[in-house]
Design a protein around this motif. Structure first.
Motif, PDB file in Angstrom:
ATOM      1  N   TYR A   3      11.184  43.156 -23.498  1.00  0.00           N
ATOM      2  CA  TYR A   3      10.675  43.764 -24.718  1.00  0.00           C
ATOM      3  C   TYR A   3       9.443  43.027 -25.242  1.00  0.00           C
ATOM      4  N   SER A   4       8.844  43.565 -26.274  1.00  0.00           N
ATOM      5  CA  SER A   4       7.674  42.946 -26.885  1.00  0.00           C
ATOM      6  C   SER A   4       7.992  41.524 -27.331  1.00  0.00           C
ATOM      7  N   THR A   5       7.034  40.634 -27.129  1.00  0.00           N
ATOM      8  CA  THR A   5       7.200  39.239 -27.553  1.00  0.00           C
ATOM      9  C   THR A   5       6.678  39.007 -28.967  1.00  0.00           C
ATOM     10  N   ILE A   6       6.141  40.044 -29.599  1.00  0.00           N
ATOM     11  CA  ILE A   6       5.627  39.920 -30.964  1.00  0.00           C
ATOM     12  C   ILE A   6       6.751  40.285 -31.935  1.00  0.00           C
ATOM     13  N   PRO A   7       7.152  39.375 -32.818  1.00  0.00           N
ATOM     14  CA  PRO A   7       8.224  39.691 -33.774  1.00  0.00           C
ATOM     15  C   PRO A   7       7.844  40.857 -34.685  1.00  0.00           C
ATOM     16  N   ALA A   8       8.843  41.560 -35.164  1.00  0.00           N
ATOM     17  CA  ALA A   8       8.592  42.742 -35.988  1.00  0.00           C
ATOM     18  C   ALA A   8       7.776  42.406 -37.230  1.00  0.00           C
ATOM     19  N   HIS A   9       8.070  41.275 -37.869  1.00  0.00           N
ATOM     20  CA  HIS A   9       7.336  40.945 -39.096  1.00  0.00           C
ATOM     21  C   HIS A   9       5.863  40.682 -38.805  1.00  0.00           C
ATOM     22  N   LEU A  34       9.274  54.596 -22.709  1.00  0.00           N
ATOM     23  CA  LEU A  34       8.256  54.532 -21.657  1.00  0.00           C
ATOM     24  C   LEU A  34       6.947  55.137 -22.125  1.00  0.00           C
ATOM     25  N   SER A  35       7.017  56.246 -22.855  1.00  0.00           N
ATOM     26  CA  SER A  35       5.784  56.851 -23.357  1.00  0.00           C
ATOM     27  C   SER A  35       5.110  55.951 -24.384  1.00  0.00           C
ATOM     28  N   ALA A  36       5.885  55.144 -25.122  1.00  0.00           N
ATOM     29  CA  ALA A  36       5.292  54.174 -26.044  1.00  0.00           C
ATOM     30  C   ALA A  36       4.487  53.126 -25.279  1.00  0.00           C
ATOM     31  N   GLY A  46      -1.341  52.487 -32.563  1.00  0.00           N
ATOM     32  CA  GLY A  46       0.048  52.490 -32.991  1.00  0.00           C
ATOM     33  C   GLY A  46       0.821  53.620 -32.347  1.00  0.00           C
ATOM     34  N   VAL A  47       2.110  53.633 -32.622  1.00  0.00           N
ATOM     35  CA  VAL A  47       3.038  54.624 -32.075  1.00  0.00           C
ATOM     36  C   VAL A  47       3.741  55.314 -33.233  1.00  0.00           C
ATOM     37  N   TYR A  48       3.828  56.628 -33.141  1.00  0.00           N
ATOM     38  CA  TYR A  48       4.562  57.398 -34.144  1.00  0.00           C
ATOM     39  C   TYR A  48       5.844  57.931 -33.521  1.00  0.00           C
ATOM     40  N   ALA A  79      10.376  50.955 -30.531  1.00  0.00           N
ATOM     41  CA  ALA A  79       9.558  49.912 -31.162  1.00  0.00           C
ATOM     42  C   ALA A  79       9.588  48.604 -30.387  1.00  0.00           C
ATOM     43  N   ARG A  80      10.726  48.255 -29.828  1.00  0.00           N
ATOM     44  CA  ARG A  80      10.828  46.960 -29.150  1.00  0.00           C
ATOM     45  C   ARG A  80      10.129  46.952 -27.796  1.00  0.00           C
ATOM     46  N   MET A  81       9.718  48.110 -27.295  1.00  0.00           N
ATOM     47  CA  MET A  81       9.114  48.201 -25.971  1.00  0.00           C
ATOM     48  C   MET A  81       7.595  48.105 -26.010  1.00  0.00           C
TER      49      MET A  81
END
Length: 299
Positions: A3-9, A34-36, A46-48, A79-81
């Protein structure tokens, strides 16, 4: 990998900084994790995550049938991807003001960068369908106040969506947008605007970012990014576009399979296996397996 290594905050902080810059941010709608990843790979900001897409993914119409649990779970998966900020559609907040408060905290925990709460009655319906009904101003304000009060991360974006334009006209939409900003909304999503001038009127009425919904087959003309930027729009979404394109391609492929008995003629339209493996970072998973699990027994 994973998953993404950038924290949500941190995603939220960076998103708020970029939103404050005044540039127009492009948020295509992701219909799965996958589409994200593909949206990020192509260079969007960004992603909606659309409520209509989440409903359709479950085989349901967009009339308020999905639950907070379903929406938050799918939002977290998407979001986590990606390293991009993700904004999710929370419909009317899944209930009364207390439910709205719980919705905000649940979506924060799911790693989303923001959400929008609308002023339709329960159960809601797609914003570009006829026959919508909106709540009174007091109820709409209570929803946004509850959302703002419940937020723990000040960078979590609380956007107020108003559907009143299609019900009571532009003057009512401007008045509602102002009231929602006064109630604590960080941004305004004026649904089903018909012209650039209408977007410009909302822009002139409020001092927070505004969002344009460029959904196909709806009430709004499909304006370009440059056109929307020229009237001061800050975020543009294409909520269902990728799902529509993917499902259209899938339907045509099934027709070909019926007619020809094979899909040889469609190979040029498919994502190649190598491209898929690259997008999901298959090589890094393989290296991880080798580093962790491959070992030799000392004799």
């Amino acid at each position: 990998m994973l998953y993404s290594t950038i924290p949500a905050h941190e995603k939220r902080r960076l998103f708020r900084e970029r939103l404050a810059s005044g540039e127009l941010l492009r948020f295509p709608g992701a219909f799965n994790p996958l589409s994200a990843r593909l949206i990020e790979r192509k260079g969007f900001e960004g992603v909606y995550i659309s409520g209509a897409v989440l409903s359709a993914d479950l085989g349901l119409p967009d009339i308020g049938l999905t639950t907070l649990t379903e929406v938050a779970a799918r939002g977290q998966q998407i979001a986590r991807m990606t390293d991009l900020p993700a904004i999710i559609d929370a419909d009317t907040g899944f209930g009364e003001p207390m439910n709205v408060a719980r919705t905000i905290q649940t979506l924060e925990d799911a790693g989303l960068a923001g959400t929008h709460i609308e002023d339709q009655i329960n159960p809601k319906r797609c914003g570009h369908l006829d026959g919508k009904a909106v709540v009174d101003e007091d109820t709409a304000i209570k929803r946004i106040r509850a959302a703002a009060d419940a937020r723990r991360d000040p960078n979590f974006l609380i956007m107020a969506r108003t559907d009143i334009r299609a019900v009571e006209g532009m003057d009512a939409a401007i008045d509602r947008a102002k009231a929602l900003v006064d109630a604590g909304a960080d941004a305004i999503f004026p649904e089903a605007m018909r012209t650039l001038e209408e977007f410009a009127a909302i822009r002139a009425a409020v001092d927070v970012p505004i969002l344009a919904n460029m959904t196909e087959f709806g009430k709004s003309e499909l304006f370009s990014v440059d056109q929307l930027q020229s009237v001061g729009v800050n975020i543009v979404i294409w909520p269902v576009s990728l799902l529509r394109i993917a499902m259209g391609a899938a339907s045509r492929a099934l027709d070909t399979l019926i007619d020809d008995g094979h899909l040889t003629s469609k190979l040029g339209e498919m994502q190649h296996r190598a491209d898929l493996y690259d997008l999901i970072d298959y090589e890094h998973y393989n290296h991880f397996d080798q580093d962790v699990f491959n070992f030799q027994i000392q004799r």
